[in-house]
Design a protein around this motif. Structure first.
Motif, PDB file in Angstrom:
ATOM      1  N   GLU A  26      42.754 -25.854 -67.111  1.00 15.39           N
ATOM      2  CA  GLU A  26      43.218 -27.157 -67.583  1.00 15.39           C
ATOM      3  C   GLU A  26      44.699 -27.137 -67.957  1.00 15.39           C
ATOM      4  O   GLU A  26      45.240 -28.125 -68.454  1.00 15.39           O
ATOM      5  N   GLY A  27      45.379 -26.011 -67.698  1.00 15.54           N
ATOM      6  CA  GLY A  27      46.814 -25.933 -67.945  1.00 15.54           C
ATOM      7  C   GLY A  27      47.207 -25.163 -69.187  1.00 15.54           C
ATOM      8  O   GLY A  27      48.405 -24.952 -69.438  1.00 15.54           O
ATOM      9  N   GLY A  28      46.234 -24.717 -69.987  1.00 15.57           N
ATOM     10  CA  GLY A  28      46.543 -23.943 -71.178  1.00 15.57           C
ATOM     11  C   GLY A  28      46.968 -22.519 -70.847  1.00 15.57           C
ATOM     12  O   GLY A  28      46.789 -22.038 -69.715  1.00 15.57           O
ATOM     13  N   LEU A  29      47.524 -21.853 -71.830  1.00 11.69           N
ATOM     14  CA  LEU A  29      47.946 -20.457 -71.678  1.00 11.69           C
ATOM     15  C   LEU A  29      46.944 -19.557 -72.381  1.00 11.69           C
ATOM     16  O   LEU A  29      46.382 -19.929 -73.412  1.00 11.69           O
ATOM     17  N   LEU A 203      50.071 -27.171 -59.468  1.00 10.21           N
ATOM     18  CA  LEU A 203      49.238 -26.535 -58.445  1.00 10.21           C
ATOM     19  C   LEU A 203      48.136 -25.689 -59.077  1.00 10.21           C
ATOM     20  O   LEU A 203      47.041 -25.563 -58.522  1.00 10.21           O
ATOM     21  N   PHE A 204      48.414 -25.135 -60.244  1.00  7.68           N
ATOM     22  CA  PHE A 204      47.410 -24.314 -60.920  1.00  7.68           C
ATOM     23  C   PHE A 204      46.236 -25.143 -61.439  1.00  7.68           C
ATOM     24  O   PHE A 204      45.163 -24.597 -61.699  1.00  7.68           O
ATOM     25  N   LYS A 219      43.185 -16.270 -54.239  1.00  2.92           N
ATOM     26  CA  LYS A 219      43.219 -16.874 -55.568  1.00  2.92           C
ATOM     27  C   LYS A 219      44.656 -16.909 -56.082  1.00  2.92           C
ATOM     28  O   LYS A 219      45.480 -16.067 -55.724  1.00  2.92           O
ATOM     29  N   LEU A 220      44.918 -17.874 -56.965  1.00  2.00           N
ATOM     30  CA  LEU A 220      46.254 -18.036 -57.533  1.00  2.00           C
ATOM     31  C   LEU A 220      46.483 -17.151 -58.747  1.00  2.00           C
ATOM     32  O   LEU A 220      45.583 -16.916 -59.545  1.00  2.00           O
ATOM     33  N   SER A 221      47.722 -16.696 -58.899  1.00  3.02           N
ATOM     34  CA  SER A 221      48.164 -16.095 -60.148  1.00  3.02           C
ATOM     35  C   SER A 221      49.667 -16.334 -60.259  1.00  3.02           C
ATOM     36  O   SER A 221      50.288 -16.879 -59.348  1.00  3.02           O
TER      37      SER A 221
END
Length: 490
Positions: A26-29, A203-204, A219-221
């Protein structure tokens, strides 16, 4: 040991998964809720070398075995830095400079981005994930080259870096455009760093995009400091710098020190906060900004407002108005209130600003100070310190050194964290000492060396003679399309 999202306490994953994922859905760190419960035994680290200190720090943050941690550290640093201490500490008249630019790309990002690929490879084996990793990274200049060098030809990884076409130095751009490696791709965008970083973050959280990648077993990182695996290695050099002062009898164990940190994305100074949380005796963390002083305004007023002109300065790696890692600090000083952080970040996205409570600002001010510097002041301090100490600062370290002098605390040792070799910003450094010249940066590099006798880092020598391999420039709206099109080339 679990990491959770700053914005949703129900999103919990183990350290290996956090390193591989980079950013929460959801965009959190990702953050450790129990940061600070385990402390470093500083007594046990006296006279230990960089590798041993790094191993002790990593044990507090990852779920690797001791042998895995040792291998990661060895493979990251052994033989890859030009100084045996990795991050040597230099004493000047008014304080100390922690030289963080002895790595393969001559920037402080090398410290984190030499270790992150090793952490990523190890994490892949621990979670038994059969997918490859695509590293997507935005850069204001130094992260890009350091990430490319760190992940170059690393098995099961591909890396794409996006940078502002007119927002990096000539040397930084040439470093990225000449990057080798069968798994690397570099692209400029029309826009600034915040545009690139916002595009990556979108994009994440783009489920359709991630589904398209998964169909290709990818997969993304990320290699930005939004990835906890990039941030953790930066904690190490705070501890090493402190222990250097103890070992050299400059301070006693337990004495508090100040760190002055030039920062734009807030990652480097946040690593200092993490170091303090695990037991390092820190008096103040002093945040040094250039004319894009959104962090100075926040740390003094509690109002974060990016609705202002984006200024191009002589310290371009700090030309940032959206400081991503501030979110992690707000999580901790708000009492780990995920819902509150989600609201603040929603306000930032929708209105470009947020304001914290007076209570939270008071907590922040207990540990943080702030200052900022104009371009004129930055260039003046480069000349002043060169004439006074025969020491050549780059245009970012000079920002911090000016803020140090403006806030000089003679009751504590003061450590300025450096950013990069001065030769990465040759034109600005040269013109600080001399009449401005129209000659190209590589000619000025040689002239600056002749004048100062400061060695040109090996990785920058002959850089202008290398083949330009990455020439693409796109609109910021086309990043998703570009990535999907170019994946087949990696």
């Amino acid at each position: 040991m679990f990491y959770e999202s700053t914005r949703d306490k129900n999103r919990k994953i183990n350290p290996s998964e956090a390193i591989l994922q980079g950013l929460s859905e959801e965009g959190g760190l990702f953050v450790l809720r129990n940061l600070g419960e385990k402390k470093l035994d500083l007594n046990n680290l006296i006279d230990k070398n960089y590798y041993q200190v790094a191993e002790a720090v990593l044990k507090l943050f990852v779920d690797f075995t001791d042998e895995e941690i040792k291998n990661c550290v060895e493979n990251a640093y052994r033989g890859k830095f030009s100084h045996e201490k990795i991050t040597p500490l230099v004493e000047l008249s008014d304080g100390y400079v922690l030289e963080l630019f002895k790595g393969p790309t001559s920037a402080f990002k090398d410290v984190g981005l030499s270790l992150l690929p090793q952490l990523t490879k190890t994490a892949l084996t621990k979670v038994n994930d059969k997918n490859d990793i695509l590293i997507l990274t935005a850069t204001s200049g130094d992260t890009g080259k350091a990430a490319l060098e760190g992940f170059k030809d690393v098995d099961r990884t591909k890396i794409m870096v996006f940078y502002p076409n007119d927002g990096v130095s000539v040397v930084q751009k040439t470093q990225m455009q000449t990057q080798e490696g069968k798994n690397t791709k570099v692209c400029a965008i029309h826009g600034n760093f915040d545009d690139a970083q916002s595009g990556i973050k979108e994009l994440f959280v783009d489920n359709e995009f991630k589904k398209q990648l998964l169909e290709k077993n990818i997969k993304l990182s990320s290699a930005n400091s939004i990835n906890i695996g990039r941030l953790i290695p930066q904690v190490v050099y705070y501890v090493v710098a402190y222990l250097d002062l103890v070992n050299n009898k400059k301070i006693n164990l337990g004495d508090k020190v100040n760190f002055v940190v030039p920062t734009g994305n807030f990652g480097n100074i946040l690593a200092g906060y993490y170091a303090e949380q695990i037991g390092l005796p820190v008096n103040k963390l002093i945040c040094a900004s250039n004319n894009n002083n959104v962090l100075y305004d926040f740390l003094t007023t509690g109002v974060y407002d990016k609705n202002r002109d984006f200024l191009k300065t002589v310290s371009p790696s700090m030309d940032i108005l959206i400081s991503s890692n501030l979110e992690r600090l707000l999580y901790y000083v708000s009492g780990r209130d995920n819902e509150y952080i989600a609201r603040l970040m929603k306000d930032l996205k929708e209105t470009g600003r947020f304001e914290v409570t007076p209570e939270i600002l008071s907590i922040i001010k207990e540990k943080f100070q702030a200052g900022y510097t104009t371009d004129e002041d930055t260039k003046e301090i480069i000349k002043k310190i060169y004439n006074k100490d025969n020491y050549l600062l780059d245009t970012h370290t000079a920002v911090a050194y000016k803020v140090l002098l403006d806030n000089l605390d003679k009751n504590h040792a003061n450590i300025v964290l450096s950013t990069a070799s001065p030769y990465k910003f040759t034109e600005s450094v040269y013109s600080s000492l001399n009449t401005p010249s129209n000659e190209d940066e590589f000619t000025l590099m040689e002239k600056l060396h002749e004048q100062t006798k400061v060695d040109i880092p090996e990785n920058l020598q002959g850089l202008d003679k290398k083949e330009i391999r990455h020439k693409d420039v796109i609109n910021k709206e086309d990043m998703k399309k570009y990535i999907l099109e170019k994946l087949g080339e990696l």
